[in-house]
Write a protein that holds these residues in place. Structure first.
Motif, mmCIF file in Angstrom:
data_model
loop_
_atom_site.group_PDB
_atom_site.id
_atom_site.type_symbol
_atom_site.label_atom_id
_atom_site.label_comp_id
_atom_site.label_asym_id
_atom_site.label_seq_id
_atom_site.Cartn_x
_atom_site.Cartn_y
_atom_site.Cartn_z
ATOM 1 N N VAL A 103 -5.907 -5.348 11.254
ATOM 2 C CA VAL A 103 -4.543 -5.500 11.764
ATOM 3 C C VAL A 103 -3.713 -4.244 11.489
ATOM 4 O O VAL A 103 -2.965 -3.775 12.362
ATOM 5 C CB VAL A 103 -3.885 -6.747 11.152
ATOM 6 N N ILE A 104 -3.833 -3.693 10.295
ATOM 7 C CA ILE A 104 -3.057 -2.492 9.983
ATOM 8 C C ILE A 104 -3.598 -1.285 10.749
ATOM 9 O O ILE A 104 -2.835 -0.402 11.172
ATOM 10 C CB ILE A 104 -3.017 -2.229 8.472
ATOM 11 N N ARG B 245 -1.498 2.011 2.031
ATOM 12 C CA ARG B 245 -2.571 2.987 2.233
ATOM 13 C C ARG B 245 -2.354 3.793 3.510
ATOM 14 O O ARG B 245 -2.649 4.997 3.566
ATOM 15 C CB ARG B 245 -3.908 2.255 2.306
ATOM 16 N N ALA B 246 -1.795 3.139 4.544
ATOM 17 C CA ALA B 246 -1.554 3.792 5.827
ATOM 18 C C ALA B 246 -0.229 4.545 5.875
ATOM 19 O O ALA B 246 0.056 5.215 6.871
ATOM 20 C CB ALA B 246 -1.589 2.752 6.940
ATOM 21 N N GLY B 247 0.574 4.418 4.820
ATOM 22 C CA GLY B 247 1.874 5.083 4.815
ATOM 23 C C GLY B 247 2.915 4.371 5.651
ATOM 24 O O GLY B 247 3.848 4.995 6.167
ATOM 25 N N GLN C 137 -8.574 3.035 11.254
ATOM 26 C CA GLN C 137 -7.477 3.945 10.964
ATOM 27 C C GLN C 137 -7.107 3.945 9.483
ATOM 28 O O GLN C 137 -6.493 4.895 8.994
ATOM 29 C CB GLN C 137 -6.232 3.553 11.782
ATOM 30 N N VAL C 138 -7.463 2.867 8.813
ATOM 31 C CA VAL C 138 -7.138 2.752 7.387
ATOM 32 C C VAL C 138 -8.253 1.968 6.705
ATOM 33 O O VAL C 138 -8.781 1.008 7.268
ATOM 34 C CB VAL C 138 -5.767 2.057 7.182
ATOM 35 N N THR C 139 -8.617 2.391 5.518
ATOM 36 C CA THR C 139 -9.677 1.690 4.784
ATOM 37 C C THR C 139 -9.498 1.904 3.288
ATOM 38 O O THR C 139 -8.928 2.913 2.854
ATOM 39 C CB THR C 139 -11.072 2.197 5.223
ATOM 40 N N ALA D 67 -2.679 -8.316 0.696
ATOM 41 C CA ALA D 67 -3.589 -7.476 1.474
ATOM 42 C C ALA D 67 -2.834 -6.657 2.513
ATOM 43 O O ALA D 67 -3.051 -5.442 2.649
ATOM 44 C CB ALA D 67 -4.652 -8.336 2.151
ATOM 45 N N ILE D 68 -1.936 -7.292 3.259
ATOM 46 C CA ILE D 68 -1.168 -6.560 4.271
ATOM 47 C C ILE D 68 -0.307 -5.486 3.613
ATOM 48 O O ILE D 68 -0.251 -4.333 4.083
ATOM 49 C CB ILE D 68 -0.292 -7.532 5.081
ATOM 50 N N ALA D 69 0.349 -5.817 2.515
ATOM 51 C CA ALA D 69 1.188 -4.829 1.831
ATOM 52 C C ALA D 69 0.368 -3.664 1.309
ATOM 53 O O ALA D 69 0.777 -2.500 1.392
ATOM 54 C CB ALA D 69 1.939 -5.508 0.684
ATOM 55 N N THR D 70 -0.819 -3.957 0.789
ATOM 56 C CA THR D 70 -1.670 -2.911 0.216
ATOM 57 C C THR D 70 -2.198 -1.970 1.298
ATOM 58 O O THR D 70 -2.164 -0.748 1.143
ATOM 59 C CB THR D 70 -2.844 -3.548 -0.546
ATOM 60 N N TYR D 71 -2.680 -2.537 2.402
ATOM 61 C CA TYR D 71 -3.215 -1.684 3.467
ATOM 62 C C TYR D 71 -2.099 -0.928 4.187
ATOM 63 O O TYR D 71 -2.308 0.194 4.658
ATOM 64 C CB TYR D 71 -4.069 -2.512 4.429
ATOM 65 N N ALA D 72 -0.910 -1.523 4.268
ATOM 66 C CA ALA D 72 0.224 -0.792 4.823
ATOM 67 C C ALA D 72 0.556 0.412 3.938
ATOM 68 O O ALA D 72 0.812 1.519 4.438
ATOM 69 C CB ALA D 72 1.433 -1.716 4.951
#
Length: 357
Positions: free
Chosen positions: A97-98, A127-129, A59-61, A120-125
């Motif tokens: 996870v995100i 990216r996913a909005g 869903q996110v990359t 990493a979690i903050a960055t991918y979050a």
């Protein structure tokens, strides 16, 4: 796919809680059956190169995955995990996870980490909005806080021990403040780090190394890799199972101590990123060591510094904690656990500061 308690054995649906009612962490079970032989892999799909290996749809990359595997001057193959988008292997777990958080409709995620996992979690979050709130120790370095805040995440500084930070985050989760995107507790994070094993084997033309040596704190890379190798061995894609060795920082080395291998109590503050006194998945880590016939050892600050200097001399600029695994190889060779001429793979785990929690 279900989740099963690693202690009492209770099962829950994937949509269930992030830990068992008994308080123990969960593991994934009943993952997709893999084909009898390795299929062609779509490397452009990153972590999702092999159908069915990652149990969550992408869903996110940020283009993560397929970090280079290079030969070194010391008979080691290095997997350059520090070349990930946010600078560490934690992107493997964060992407998965995100992606799951997006599937579940989360609009806010919570995590406790002042280092690479939090970033990493903050960055991918971002990216996913999705909004992110990262709980960190009050004494976290300003550079780490700025990096996390730079993603747009909210940083909550918590007084007290590292355990107090986790407890504060869990308290917020239990109040309903957000989805717990935990690198330590969510078993989907390990499903992401298991892709390390898939990539290593594909890059070696499905020939397993004799040994894999990783830094070991909470064990998210060590355990994910061990699980990945075991899954591919059971599928028949490789003929042997690599021995998995974890390397801890002396003075804060609970797994090495449990194995009878903590010989130096002097605290290794050079490798502060793996100073985890009570790993959430301690039992699973010890089981993985037994299953793969590996071990856990601890290295000193001096050993870490010398290994870090050697890496710089090879043109590999990484955070000091990455060097613990390189120091660990030298120690394991001295002990005869790794013989001369054996194939060894070592991940270089991060480049942002010194923390890989």
């Amino acid at each position: 796919m279900k989740r099963v308690c690693t202690d009492c054995g209770r099962t829950s649906p994937t949509a269930g809680p992030w830990r068992c009612s008994c308080g123990s962490p969960l593991a994934l079970q009943a993952l997709s059956r893999l084909p009898a032989t390795p299929p062609a892999l779509d490397r452009d799909a990153g972590l999702w190169a092999c159908d069915g290996f990652v149990p969550v749809a992408r869903q996110v990359t940020l283009g993560e995955g397929w970090t280079p595997l290079i030969d070194s001057e010391r008979g080691i193959q290095y997997k350059l995990e520090h070349l990930f988008p946010t600078g560490s292997f934690k992107d493997r777990g964060a992407a998965v996870v995100i992606s799951r958080a997006v599937e579940r409709g989360a609009d806010r995620v919570l995590e406790d980490s002042s280092g690479n996992a939090g970033l990493a979690i903050a960055t991918y979050a971002a990216r996913a909005g999705i909004d992110a709130e990262i709980f960190v120790p009050s004494d976290a370095t300003p550079s780490k806080i700025r990096a996390i805040e730079g993603t747009g995440a909210t940083v909550r500084q918590i007084d007290g021990s590292r355990r107090a930070v986790t407890d504060a985050c869990i308290g917020a989760v239990e109040r309903g403040d957000g989805y717990y995107a935990s690198h330590a507790w969510d078993p989907l994070f390990l499903a992401g780090t298991a892709t390390f094993a898939l990539e290593v084997l594909a890059q070696r033309d499905w020939t397993a190394p004799d040994a894999v040596v990783t830094p070991l704190g909470h064990g998210t890379l060590f355990l994910g890799a061990a699980q990945g190798f075991q899954r591919l061995y059971r599928a028949g894609w490789i003929d042997s199972l690599p021995r998995c060795y974890g390397v801890q920082a002396s003075g804060v080395a609970p797994i090495a101590a449990a194995r009878g291998n903590e010989r130096d109590a002097a605290r290794n503050d050079v490798a502060d990123g793996i100073q985890i006194a009570d790993p959430v998945r301690r039992r699973q880590i010890l089981d993985a060591i037994e299953t793969t016939e590996g071990d856990a050892i601890a290295v000193t600050a001096g050993e870490t510094e010398r290994a870090h200097e050697r890496l710089r001399g090879e043109g590999l600029v990484v955070e000091p904690t990455s060097a613990t695994a390189v120091a660990g190889v030298a120690r394991l060779r001295e002990r005869g656990a790794i013989a001369d001429g054996e194939d060894v793979v070592v991940p270089l785990t991060g480049r942002n500061g010194t923390t890989i929690r």
